[in-house]
Enzyme design. Sequence first.
Site, PDB file in Angstrom:
ATOM      1  N   SER B 161      62.599  25.712  22.352  1.00  0.00           N
ATOM      2  CA  SER B 161      61.297  26.209  22.804  1.00  0.00           C
ATOM      3  C   SER B 161      61.453  26.880  24.175  1.00  0.00           C
ATOM      4  O   SER B 161      62.159  27.880  24.275  1.00  0.00           O
ATOM      5  CB  SER B 161      60.320  25.025  22.833  1.00  0.00           C
ATOM      6  OG  SER B 161      58.998  25.465  22.810  1.00  0.00           O
ATOM      7  N   ASP B 315      57.940  27.013  11.498  1.00  0.00           N
ATOM      8  CA  ASP B 315      57.371  27.088  12.845  1.00  0.00           C
ATOM      9  C   ASP B 315      56.265  28.143  12.888  1.00  0.00           C
ATOM     10  O   ASP B 315      56.485  29.296  12.542  1.00  0.00           O
ATOM     11  CB  ASP B 315      58.498  27.435  13.825  1.00  0.00           C
ATOM     12  CG  ASP B 315      58.144  27.165  15.279  1.00  0.00           C
ATOM     13  OD1 ASP B 315      56.988  27.377  15.659  1.00  0.00           O
ATOM     14  OD2 ASP B 315      59.039  26.739  16.021  1.00  0.00           O
ATOM     15  N   HIS B 344      57.456  23.441  14.578  1.00  0.00           N
ATOM     16  CA  HIS B 344      58.026  23.587  15.913  1.00  0.00           C
ATOM     17  C   HIS B 344      58.455  22.259  16.517  1.00  0.00           C
ATOM     18  O   HIS B 344      59.349  22.205  17.355  1.00  0.00           O
ATOM     19  CB  HIS B 344      57.001  24.268  16.833  1.00  0.00           C
ATOM     20  CG  HIS B 344      57.581  24.618  18.169  1.00  0.00           C
ATOM     21  ND1 HIS B 344      58.551  25.581  18.318  1.00  0.00           N
ATOM     22  CD2 HIS B 344      57.378  24.100  19.417  1.00  0.00           C
ATOM     23  CE1 HIS B 344      58.897  25.659  19.591  1.00  0.00           C
ATOM     24  NE2 HIS B 344      58.197  24.770  20.273  1.00  0.00           N
TER      25      HIS B 344
END
Lengths: 370, 370
Positions: B161, B315, B344
């Site tokens: 991320s 995601d 995610h």
Amino acid sequence: MTEETHSPADAPSAGASQVQHGIENEYYTQEVHGPYDYFDMDAFELENGRTLRNCRIAYATFGELNDAKDNAVLFPHMYSGTSKDMEMYVGEDSAIDPNEYFVILPNQIGNGLSTSPHNTPAPNGQADFPSVRIADDVRAQHRLLTEEFGIDELQLVLGWSMGAQQTYEWAVRYPEMVKRAAPIGGTATNPVLSGLLVDALMSCIRSDSGWENGYYDDHRAVRDGLKRHARTWLLMGTSSTLFREEAWRKAGFTSLSDFVYGAWEEWFLPMDPNNLLTMAWKWKHADVSRITDGDLEAALDRIEARTYVMPFAEDYVFTLEDCREEEAMIPDSELRPIETPWGHFGMFGFDPADKEFIDETVRELLDEEV
Amino acid sequence: MTEETHSPADAPSAGASQVQHGIENEYYTQEVHGPYDYFDMDAFELENGRTLRNCRIAYATFGELNDAKDNAVLFPHMYSGTSKDMEMYVGEDSAIDPNEYFVILPNQIGNGLSTSPHNTPAPNGQADFPSVRIADDVRAQHRLLTEEFGIDELQLVLGWSMGAQQTYEWAVRYPEMVKRAAPIGGTATNPVLSGLLVDALMSCIRSDSGWENGYYDDHRAVRDGLKRHARTWLLMGTSSTLFREEAWRKAGFTSLSDFVYGAWEEWFLPMDPNNLLTMAWKWKHADVSRITDGDLEAALDRIEARTYVMPFAEDYVFTLEDCREEEAMIPDSELRPIETPWGHFGMFGFDPADKEFIDETVRELLDEEV
């Protein structure tokens, strides 16, 4: 929004309530959403036991009911919508041709045109409006069709999102009446993630300092909450592809800001927050298996309609897989995904190709002998 | 959060600022996130021209730097995280084995352990903390590696991320130093929808009546906003599949409520809202093409590292397609999707199979001769 509770509100109201007519909102008028008619039901008892007095359903019609009364198409609308929003799919050049079909576009209870929090007098107005279910709407629509028009057969029931929820409820609750069904971008039982989205949307509104537990004097007092609501919906209603490819440009938006702020805030800002919450609660709790004691397979097995299940391929809320699993349980059905970067919002027809694809698929369904 | 502005805050602070030490928050301590060390940079000038005085980076290390100083692995962390959260991927039985590698886990500026809004004295504290970029973090980490350890080569940079954003920034900014790169669930330039999510998260916090323009006395004053922030993140960080299959049960959650409220609110409620906003702004504006005047292709073409681009298949935020498009522009790269219903949030390792898959893929990358 109060729920499953019985209060003095259920007692016949005195004349006093005739004086209070809710709060002003020029958005919910014939000028903006008409023309439409009303079907008056007087006292309408909801599934939870609460009764809405002087309850009425606004509805629009196109075309004429034939003598056999067998050319009707029912097309309920989505969250935050009205009958007006479905009119783009009705026309001489469309599958839903008013020269052939009698098209009925009912308005949801709570949508602002039908009986709703903002237009209901005390003691059932605003935050005191009872919780309404998809099943309540479908029962009310059933009364409209049978009592007002004497219709006992529908060539097609179709709808998008909450319209799909109503479509499923129709096909499961009154299977003998529905010959064809086209649930578009929606499911028979609300996906959990979709319910979490509803929670988030409701909390956008309720966290506004102008919300005042739902007893605001003017919907504009909640405008910040409505804006956050719009922005949160946008996150889940679109897709990453839409932005990566800047596909929104094709719809005439001049910039990302124009699209994000302009389009979505413009859509939601005129609306009444309590009306939205009534629809949101209904959306969250949609579940046809309430008819079959929680057995979804048994519920969907009741469907007699020839059914096209039409998910948007990239829908985050009612996903392709969510729809595919249900489709597998419907006897006479097909899965017809709609490929578009618009995700759940594909039905708005921002891309004419999406509208055309949906129209063609509906035409194919209507052309099927059943 | 003020931006691109120069104010008296940039002037050397007087002794008075030593007295004010931000606001209390027992979450950001050695007890909770340690052990970690500090790298002091004194005055650190940010890309936007603002200077953070007494700026320091907290970091944890595992293993030992070898004499050749060529066995280092850098593993920055994600939004709302700290070095502690990455430790689960470091161990004797893992690909990132401290017996073999010198593992450095840096903490982001603004994460609460490094210099951050909540621990910075006036006039740069709380809402007056400057906007920080991914590039600022990477430049600070570069100083840590070169000045503190004399490292000029990294066997691997990896991260999830915002950690992936830092990984890309490293590989583009210092291509000669990075031999291998594994951006996991993240992109080199932030997708637009991901930026809209950031906007929504920030507005959850800022709409809290306790926010007081960022000058609250206690982070708990903003707890409603932090809860909404948690719930909004949950919408986009998971997937519909996770809920349809109730895959969260495998992680030991007893009910949907336990998962939704317990896990996510527990995660975010102890955190400082200004710290989160500093990271959020940084996340939104991540873009390696700032190095190449906006030319993303040119930026990614600079990467010399053998690169595994590792998106989570479902995601919603950094989608498979977002990652695939970038991967195609990276010279020596492969796309290695991670199949998991966790979307995610797959990196949290709620499902041990995800953690194992990630570990195996990283092992494969480390085993490659480059």
